[in-house]
Write an enzyme that holds these catalytic residues in place. Structure first.
Site, PDB file in Angstrom:
ATOM      1  N   GLU D  60       0.806  -1.224   0.000  1.00 58.76           N
ATOM      2  CA  GLU D  60       0.000   0.000   0.000  1.00 58.76           C
ATOM      3  C   GLU D  60       0.834   1.267   0.000  1.00 58.76           C
ATOM      4  OE1 GLU D  60      -0.718  -2.673   1.792  1.00 58.76           O
ATOM      5  OE2 GLU D  60      -2.793  -3.195   1.303  1.00 58.76           O
ATOM      6  N   HIS D 129     -11.407  -4.491   9.788  1.00 59.43           N
ATOM      7  CA  HIS D 129     -12.023  -4.460   8.458  1.00 59.43           C
ATOM      8  C   HIS D 129     -13.330  -3.688   8.477  1.00 59.43           C
ATOM      9  CE1 HIS D 129      -9.052  -7.242   7.003  1.00 59.43           C
ATOM     10  NE2 HIS D 129      -9.692  -7.535   5.905  1.00 59.43           N
TER      11      HIS D 129
END
Ligand SMILES: Cc1ncc(C[n+]2csc(CCOP(=O)(O)OP(=O)(O)O)c2C)c(N)n1
Ligand SMILES: Cc1ncc(C[n+]2csc(CCOP(=O)(O)OP(=O)(O)O)c2C)c(N)n1
Ligand SMILES: [Mg+2]
Ligand SMILES: [Mg+2]
Lengths: 338, 323, 338, 323
Positions: D60, D129
């Site tokens: 990322e 999440h």
């Protein structure tokens, strides 16, 4: 130590040698002036001097076009100058003047000169490397043949993002050259206390990137190695990596020799000062049959004048006025309302 | 008691906790640097050695995670970031791991981790070397955030943070390192969830933390000359935040100004204002004011920098508009 | 493919083989039950099944003591079970019941069983690796001889922090074993589209960490390799790395075979199903002279019952009551005030 | 006009900008995944190929930085994070680099970067999440943050973000992906700094963004039955935030409730409350209220999850305490 080497000196045109010499001496003379001003506490921002490492910036950038991209770090005067950034704007930036290359907002650790492809210095260790990946990506997508260069220190090879970038560059065959200036230290901490295996070569080659280690104090070796790499990169062969072994003569930050602090030995500094990159290229240059050593004096005089002019320019410049404080965070200026 | 500087108070807290408790260790980029963290870690390495005072590779995320893992297996790490700016690299370990580990497992694994985030700004260091990021961490549930404003708290809160079973972000500010005050020699702890009134007053409440407490106090002194009696509250902890002390004060003063050393939008000052406007609305007699950084990165140039950082004069100026 | 190998089967005690077999079958049967419940949409949380990779968890954990530390990922039922975590608490967790190993707050991606050294699963790719470094550090500082294990997928080797951890572990000679379960995919993306050079060995060895690649579907190979590594680690020789080549049979997430989605070929899945790790160890076990194959039925019956009991236990359990929502973010509970 | 879903509106914005402008490309972990980003990137790869639709290694930070570098050299990247939770890894490139690059160099290098941060929560996905991190980014100067609440804005604001010369964090929410409304077929842009009144009313102002706008509207409808006329403001952009529209509304209503899908402390709701309490204090007739997530990570268990996420009922309940 070198895998990359100087080759036959005669094969290098005198012009190239002289240009590199000029670049290196310019960096040195500029920084000597800066050091002097730092001692006087006229320059306030943190300054990381490049003295002793000049061959790397000069040797690599000698191969670049003006529109190739360069990114550097906290220690970036050398790269800025070698890429063609103006001395006046640099000196003015160190003083925080509005005429500075970053309009006084960046200081020594944040230089920029987009007009010559110098796309910025980041003071975050390894932070500039992904950016160079990005300009390399745009070179590739636009097919404009531009090469990107990331200059960084051995400290950056401690950071995870460095490894991400090696892989991404190699995976997408991006036109980027990674230039690690291994001066054996990250601030006070030697590489041997930071890496289980300080040998970078395997780490790089494991990403299928060609790797060459050179004597970073030998501008010719740096130049020759970078030249071959950059040729291949421009041919679409993907990234390459050059590790330049070198040493900084002065403190991590500031103008002092930094021997009192205790993390490095006088004799190590002396060893490297013996191997002065500028002395070295000068001796190569003066051995050239077609080179008149009288030119050396002219060069030095001219460069000193240029440095002096940058200083005068800076003195004559204003500080940014207060309206500038709120400008530039975002482009729609009215949106920063306090 | 004796006078001790802020940085020496931190150093003493580290010495005493390491002496008392073998589970305590220090890890971070530059913790043995002669300059990075000032005097705060001086001589620790010589005393406790390389297994307990660890100057690491420049791998902020890795070593922060090492701290989290060490904490859940029984140690008491003090992960040290020489500048908050570098903590962005470690956000995943702080926010996804340290902050969640206890909740996500129903309270079965506590994380007695201390993270020191040092604010180091000024001196024309510019955008990437000046940040005070308490507002970000204040927003993350599962991590406590404290900001001592004086040597007494610097010592007591660091000891408390290390002894606490939750992750605590302990933010110290280099601008305070030379401040001195009486500091007890013994081991003591200061609470991690209580503010303190440092100057009493009836006319206006100035809420501040860390370095801005000093500025608020200076402002209060100057305002006193104009017969405005300001009450100064040192938040000390910004997460959890001591709403009670704020509400109690505005009950008396009816006026609130928040002086905070971070950016305005979405910052600590916004939260304090929100607490007052939700829980203390009826106590307020005038609009709340914020004295903060403008919403821009830090500039390098000295004259711009001087405009950038608000000080007591700015507080006084704003208070006067409210009187 | 294997550098690590099965050695002579006869040298492994039947008991060890049987224990591994039991572990693997337990994982398989448990997950088959879970898959069934997923199809029924009784289990809601995202579930990443381990079917096909059981030999790795079993082979590594067979070498561990109860107080050694294990960390895993989003795909962690296998590691949890192999380390000794209870089936009841696991099933209850998948259903979000208060009797779950994480009190219903974690779900399948966030399991924990500190009582058997299972220190947690992280659903952040590579996020668990630094944590294992941390328990390894505490093992070393406390000198308690405990070994830490980080289980992770090939996807984690894309993340920069993975490389930071390799270096740190090696630099400080931490007692940690890195176990990469290379199932060739990160969700839908094959490793060849993610890494310029998918060969991990150099990347690991470049950090002076011993590296062995094994057939991850061969429990005996995994066991033998891990055993030797763990012995050395306990002797203070620092970290080691085992790469286990394997394949997941089912979807990245959920119980389907995942062939409709188009990123992988039926014949590849079939190839790997042929090489079923459970079939393999069963055939080894039954070849042992002192092994009565009648035992196999007993084992299967017992395990099925155990799985069924976990299901019954779960059904009989309550959901966490609402007070539990606000608990556990921090320990001083009163401090979470809404 | 025709009805289009939120996710298809995003997809259309990407198609149209990529068609119109060769500098636009998409990069991110999972952008070609059949499930990660839903329909939002469907068929882009087939049309624009591997150089412009790039599904990356799980790196990322590296790929976000690649986007920043591409932006400053003339491209228009759309860096895509399939979940905001994963953006913690990329914080350094977002906050130290993208956000600072223009200011730090005196405006000499703009960063026309779009970052898509997807909120993907619910379904018992739990703490790592489920995160909606707009409040963090709202606090960072130098980066704009927008949160479209409907397909029209989803398309128009994404186009505007891509065409904008500043870094824009564009946050889309999976809970909105199936929402439909009229969406023009042509290329158009919606402003990146203006809120909108979606329901007019005189009694109370409900400020919301993204998914919470829907809940606020439902609440308004329900309140209407009790003759409480709520005005609903969709912030659309949370940085810069449209203070004017908030102040104008409370001038009329005198009452403010903020419904925000993130944590309470130091969140977007705090900033909106602070704006009202500083700039609109005299307009307020009652305490401000916040309807937000509690300050805890997301739990997995369904029944806890149901309690965790506030909805229109919660808004109605709170409004009723204010009437
Ligand atoms: C992310 C981050 N961590 C730490 C620092 C502090 N720091 C500034 S320069 C430096 C040393 C970097 O060493 P190297 O990359 O080798 O460059 P050199 O100074 O030797 O030229 C460090 C650690 C930083 N700037 N950024
Ligand atoms: C930081 C981060 N980025 C992306 C994801 C989304 N994601 C979940 S699992 C996964 C694949 C991981 O692949 P691997 O590590 O090989 O494990 P496997 O699923 O194959 O067992 C990804 C990318 C994530 N969870 N965390
Ligand atoms: Mg160095
Ligand atoms: Mg995998």
């Amino acid at each position: 130590m070198s895998e990359g080497f100087s080759e036959s000196i005669e094969s290098l045109p005198t012009g190239v040698l002289e240009e590199m010499y000029v670049t290196m001496l310019k960096i040195r003379l500029f920084e000597e002036k800066v050091a002097e001003r730092l001692y006087e506490k006229e320059i306030i921002c943190p300054v990381h001097l490049y003295v002793g490492q000049e061959a790397i910036a000069a040797g690599v950038c000698q191969n670049l076009n003006i529109d190739d991209y360069v990114f550097s770090t906290h220690r970036s005067h050398g790269h800025y100058i070698a890429k063609g950034g103006g001395l006046k704007e640099l000196m003015a930036e160190l003083y925080g003047k509005e005429t500075g290359c970053s309009k006084g907002k960046g200081g020594s650790m944040h230089l920029v000169a987009p007009e010559v492809g110098y796309m910025g210095s980041s003071a975050i260790v390894a932070g500039n490397i992904p950016l160079a990946l990005g300009t390399a990506f745009s070179g590739k997508l636009l097919g404009n043949g531009k090469v990107s260069v990331a200059f960084f220190g051995d400290g950056a090879t401690d950071e995870g993002v460095f490894y991400e970038c090696l892989n991404i560059a190699s995976l997408y065959k991006l036109p980027i050259i990674f230039v690690c200036e291994n001066n054996l230290f990250s601030t006070h901490l030697p590489i041997s206390m930071r890496q289980a295996n300080p040998d970078l070569s395997m780490k790089v080659k494991a990403n299928s990137i060609p790797f060459v280690r050179v004597d970073g104090n030998d501008a010719v070796a740096v130049y020759n190695t970078a030249r071959k790499m950059i040729e291949k990169i421009r041919n679409g062969e993907g990234p390459a990596f050059i590790e330049c072994m070198t040493f900084r003569w002065l403190a991590h930050v500031g103008p002092t020799p930094d021997l009192d602090v205790g993390y490095r030995k006088k004799k190590d500094v002396e060893y490297w000062m013996e191997r002065c990159p500028i002395k070295k290229i000068r001796s190569v240059l003066t051995k050239k049959k077609d080179y008149s050593s009288r030119k050396l004096d002219d060069i030095e005089k001219r460069l000193k004048k240029e440095v002096e002019e940058s200083f005068e320019f800076t003195k004559a410049s204003n500080y940014p006025n207060s309206q500038n404080l709120l400008r530039h965070a975002i482009n729609t200026e009215s949106e920063v309302i306090q | 008691m004796r006078n001790l500087s802020y940085s020496k108070a931190i150093n003493e807290a580290l010495f005493q906790t390491m002496e008392k408790d073998e589970r305590v260790f220090i890890i971070g980029v530059g913790v043995n640097s002669p300059w990075y963290v000032g005097q705060t870690t001086a001589r620790l390495y010589d005393t406790y050695g390389q297994m307990r005072v660890i100057d690491t590779p420049v791998s902020e995320n890795g070593i922060t995670g090492l701290g989290v893992g060490a904490a859940i297996s029984g140690l008491r790490p003090v992960v040290t970031h020489a500048r908050m700016d570098f903590m962005y690299y470690a956000m995943d370990q702080i926010c996804n791991h340290a902050a969640n580990w206890n909740y996500m497992f129903g309270g079965r694994l506590t994380v007695p981790l201390t993270i020191r985030g040092i604010v180091n700004r000024g001196g024309e260091q510019a955008a990437q070397h000046s940040q005070a990021l308490q507002s970000i961490f204040m927003h993350i549930p599962g991590i406590k955030v404290v900001m001592p404003s004086n040597p007494y708290d610097a010592k007591g809160m660091l000891i408390a943070a290390i002894m606490d079973d939750d992750p605590v972000l302990y933010i110290d500010d280099k601008w305070l390192y030379d401040e001195e005050c009486d500091v007890p020699e013994e081991v003591y702890s200061a609470p991690l969830n209580k503010g303190r009134v440092t100057i009493e007053g009836d006319d206006i409440t100035i809420v501040a933390s860390s370095y801005m407490v000093k500025e608020a106090e200076k402002a209060a002194k100057q305002l006193a000359a104009d017969n405005i009696k300001a009450e100064v509250i040192d938040l000390r902890s910004i997460s959890p935040i001591d709403s009670e002390i704020i509400l109690k004060s505005i009950q008396k003063t009816g006026r609130l100004i928040i002086a905070d050393g971070t950016w305005k939008t979405g910052g600590v000052a916004a939260e304090v204002a929100a607490i007052a406007a939700t829980e203390g609305f009826d106590l307020l007699k005038a609009p709340i004011k914020r004295v903060t950084l403008p919403d821009i990165p830090a500039p390098a140039s000295g004259p711009l920098e001087a405009l950038y950082y608000p000080d007591y004069k700015k507080i006084v100026e704003v208070v006067k508009t409210m009187a």
